[in-house]
Motif scaffolding. Structure first.
Motif, short mmCIF file in Angstrom:
data_model
loop_
_atom_site.label_atom_id
_atom_site.label_comp_id
_atom_site.label_asym_id
_atom_site.label_seq_id
_atom_site.Cartn_x
_atom_site.Cartn_y
_atom_site.Cartn_z
N GLU A 350 17.31 -16.75 -12.37
CA GLU A 350 16.65 -15.88 -13.35
C GLU A 350 15.62 -16.68 -14.15
N GLY A 351 16.02 -17.86 -14.65
CA GLY A 351 15.09 -18.69 -15.41
C GLY A 351 13.91 -19.13 -14.55
N THR A 352 14.19 -19.48 -13.30
CA THR A 352 13.12 -19.87 -12.38
C THR A 352 12.15 -18.72 -12.17
N ALA A 353 12.68 -17.50 -12.02
CA ALA A 353 11.84 -16.33 -11.80
C ALA A 353 10.91 -16.08 -12.99
N VAL A 354 11.41 -16.32 -14.21
CA VAL A 354 10.58 -16.13 -15.41
C VAL A 354 9.36 -17.03 -15.34
N LEU A 355 9.57 -18.32 -15.08
CA LEU A 355 8.45 -19.26 -15.03
C LEU A 355 7.51 -18.97 -13.86
N MET A 356 8.07 -18.57 -12.73
CA MET A 356 7.23 -18.24 -11.57
C MET A 356 6.31 -17.07 -11.88
N GLN A 357 6.84 -16.06 -12.59
CA GLN A 357 6.01 -14.89 -12.90
C GLN A 357 4.91 -15.24 -13.89
N ILE A 358 5.24 -16.08 -14.90
CA ILE A 358 4.20 -16.52 -15.84
C ILE A 358 3.10 -17.25 -15.10
N CYS A 359 3.48 -18.15 -14.20
CA CYS A 359 2.49 -18.92 -13.45
C CYS A 359 1.62 -18.02 -12.59
N LYS A 360 2.22 -17.03 -11.96
CA LYS A 360 1.45 -16.12 -11.11
C LYS A 360 0.51 -15.26 -11.93
N GLU A 361 0.99 -14.78 -13.09
CA GLU A 361 0.12 -13.96 -13.94
C GLU A 361 -1.06 -14.75 -14.48
N LYS A 362 -0.87 -16.02 -14.76
CA LYS A 362 -1.91 -16.87 -15.36
C LYS A 362 -2.62 -17.75 -14.33
N ASN A 363 -2.27 -17.56 -13.07
CA ASN A 363 -2.90 -18.33 -11.98
C ASN A 363 -2.72 -19.85 -12.19
N ILE A 364 -1.50 -20.24 -12.54
CA ILE A 364 -1.15 -21.64 -12.75
C ILE A 364 -0.35 -22.13 -11.55
N PRO A 365 -0.76 -23.20 -10.89
CA PRO A 365 0.02 -23.69 -9.74
C PRO A 365 1.38 -24.21 -10.21
N TYR A 366 2.38 -24.10 -9.35
CA TYR A 366 3.72 -24.58 -9.69
C TYR A 366 4.44 -24.99 -8.42
N GLN A 367 5.51 -25.75 -8.58
CA GLN A 367 6.37 -26.18 -7.48
C GLN A 367 7.82 -26.02 -7.92
N VAL A 368 8.72 -25.96 -6.96
CA VAL A 368 10.15 -25.88 -7.24
C VAL A 368 10.84 -27.07 -6.59
N GLN A 369 11.65 -27.78 -7.36
CA GLN A 369 12.31 -28.99 -6.87
C GLN A 369 13.82 -28.80 -6.79
N VAL A 370 14.40 -29.30 -5.71
CA VAL A 370 15.84 -29.49 -5.59
C VAL A 370 16.03 -30.92 -5.10
N ASN A 371 16.90 -31.68 -5.73
CA ASN A 371 17.11 -33.06 -5.30
C ASN A 371 17.76 -33.11 -3.92
N ARG A 372 17.48 -34.17 -3.20
CA ARG A 372 18.13 -34.40 -1.91
C ARG A 372 19.64 -34.46 -2.13
N SER A 373 20.40 -33.86 -1.23
CA SER A 373 21.86 -33.87 -1.36
C SER A 373 22.37 -35.30 -1.37
N GLY A 374 23.30 -35.57 -2.29
CA GLY A 374 23.83 -36.92 -2.44
C GLY A 374 23.05 -37.76 -3.42
N MET A 375 21.93 -37.23 -3.96
CA MET A 375 21.13 -37.93 -4.97
C MET A 375 20.98 -37.00 -6.17
N PRO A 376 21.92 -37.03 -7.09
CA PRO A 376 21.97 -36.00 -8.14
C PRO A 376 20.84 -36.04 -9.14
N GLY A 377 20.20 -37.18 -9.37
CA GLY A 377 19.15 -37.25 -10.38
C GLY A 377 19.74 -37.30 -11.78
N GLY A 378 18.88 -37.44 -12.78
CA GLY A 378 19.33 -37.54 -14.16
C GLY A 378 19.46 -36.17 -14.81
N GLN A 379 20.30 -36.11 -15.86
CA GLN A 379 20.44 -34.86 -16.61
C GLN A 379 19.38 -34.79 -17.69
#
Length: 428
Positions: A350-379
């Motif tokens: 839901e939160g991702t969808a909110v930002l995606m819609q704002i970006c599409k309405e304002k013609n702002i490029p965006y990307q979506v990230q998921v860390n590689r499995s087994g590499m959790p990343g920082g909080q």
């Protein structure tokens, strides 16, 4: 872009970041409040408040906020003012043979090997004797010149140097600042330097929080100067974008807030960190000043959004296997919405969808990230704040290479896109 570059240059410790932010906001018409005094605010007003010298809140009260429980909303965006570096220990002076050195400890998860042979300045706060014991005088300090360096060991003396990935912090990463002379106090040379710079007696200096920072200047590099190479991009890119974003013409039905916390790099569990109750306390005091009911604020929070803004990992061209196989992120392709099954990031669908819609309405490029499995990343700050402000929200940030290095790499276009997205977030 100028705010970003200026903050990279001037934000050499969290205290300098806050000082820059306060000056910038003052020029944009924000009125500074004192957190220790009763809060008096008005609808349509713009305010800033620094409960502690290394963190800062700024907020814009919509002209209609609090008058319509069907439309009122709270929009919050957070970032952190700190970054990995070296912190000066108390009683730091010591000598090794004829060398003057200072005793330091790591602050945050630094990439240690990148700190060798850099020109290092000193910045932070120094506490002086005050009028009474409970009100010491706080002085923000910056050497504004290189005082230290950490010389590396030549490969002739360490044949395995190029294979080394771990260093002993207490013995191998201690800075050099000069040579021992008859005119130099063996045990108090740094105290004497600070006293001279501050124009006080040495015994007036009671304590300090001082950090060694990389004095390298930010630069635009690359064939078309598309990259920004600089110290402290993580997370001053986010701080700069939030400072610029809160100055737009915000939605008149909303309370728009930026929260710039300290100590994220060491877990946020401090009075000035996101794991304190400061943000909730600020909202409660705004509620009381505007004479809102508890239910009215709660409805506005549930109708609102919580944005956590911090750097994201771009795909590294020399280590492509470190990134997820179907969610690759690149420099220059726009800010990154960060997601994680373990909820290390705030974003859900839901939160991702909110930002995606704002970006599409304002013609702002965006990307979506998921860390590689087994590499959790920082909080990030997002899940921490959501534990006491259960709002819908998402994690966002510009893609980077060399995160936590003494010098990091990002793209100028990505910062511009992040700034545009933050501005849209507050204005819609």
């Amino acid at each position: 872009m100028q705010v970003f570059m200026d903050l990279l240059e001037q934000g050499r410790a969290p205290y300098q970041v806050v000082s820059y932010g306060k000056q910038f906001l003052k020029e944009q018409g924000f009125v500074e409040l004192d957190f220790k005094q009763p809060m008096k605010i008005e609808r349509g007003g713009r305010y800033m408040i620094a409960p502690y010298p290394s963190m800062l809140f700024a907020f814009s009260v919509g002209a209609s906020f609090g008058t319509n429980m069907q439309k009122d909303a709270v929009r919050i965006a957070m970032a952190h003012t700190d970054f990995p570096c070296f912190k000066l220990k108390s009683k730091p002076e010591y000598t090794t043979k004829e060398y003057l050195q200072v005793n330091v400890e790591p602050y945050g998860g630094m990439l240690k090997g990148t700190w060798f042979d850099r020109p290092l300045g000193l910045a932070g706060k120094v506490m002086l004797a005050g009028e009474d014991a409970f009100t010491p005088k706080c002085v923000i300090f910056d050497s504004e010149r290189a005082l230290f360096t950490i010389p590396s060991l030549a490969p002739h003396m360490d044949r395995g140097a190029n294979n080394k990935h771990e260093y002993d912090m207490q013995t191998e990463l201690q800075p050099v600042t000069g040579m021992l002379t008859e005119a130099c106090s063996r045990n108090g040379f740094l105290q004497e330097y600070l006293a001279k710079e501050l124009n006080v007696d040495a015994d007036e200096i009671l304590s300090f929080d001082l950090f060694l920072y990389n004095m390298d200047h930010p630069e635009c590099i690359g064939l078309t100067e598309e990259f920004v190479s600089a110290p402290r991009i993580d997370n001053l890119a986010s701080v700069a974008a939030l400072l610029e974003g809160i100055t737009v013409e915000t939605n008149t039905d909303n309370l728009s807030v930026i929260a710039l916390f300290d100590n994220e790099e060491i877990g946020s569990r401090s009075k000035q960190g996101a794991d304190s109750l400061l943000l909730r306390e600020l909202l409660m005091r705004i509620k009381d000043s505007l004479q809102l009911t508890e239910e009215a604020l709660q409805c506005a929070l549930l109708r609102g959004f919580l944005l956590s803004v911090d750097g994201a990992h771009a795909l590294h061209p020399n280590y492509t296997a470190k990134s997820d196989i179907t969610n690759e992120v690149f420099l220059t392709k726009g800010p990154v919405i960060k997601t994680s099954a373990s909820q290390r990031y705030l974003s859900d669908s839901e939160g991702t969808a909110v930002l995606m819609q704002i970006c599409k309405e304002k013609n702002i490029p965006y990307q979506v990230q998921v860390n590689r499995s087994g590499m959790p990343g920082g909080q990030t700050l997002g899940p921490i704040a959501a534990s006491y402000l259960p709002m819908q929200g998402a994690d966002l940030g510009i893609p980077m290479l060399a995160m936590h290095s003494a010098r990091e790499l990002a793209a100028a276009d990505d910062y511009a896109s992040l700034r545009a997205l933050i501005g849209a977030y507050f204005s819609l």
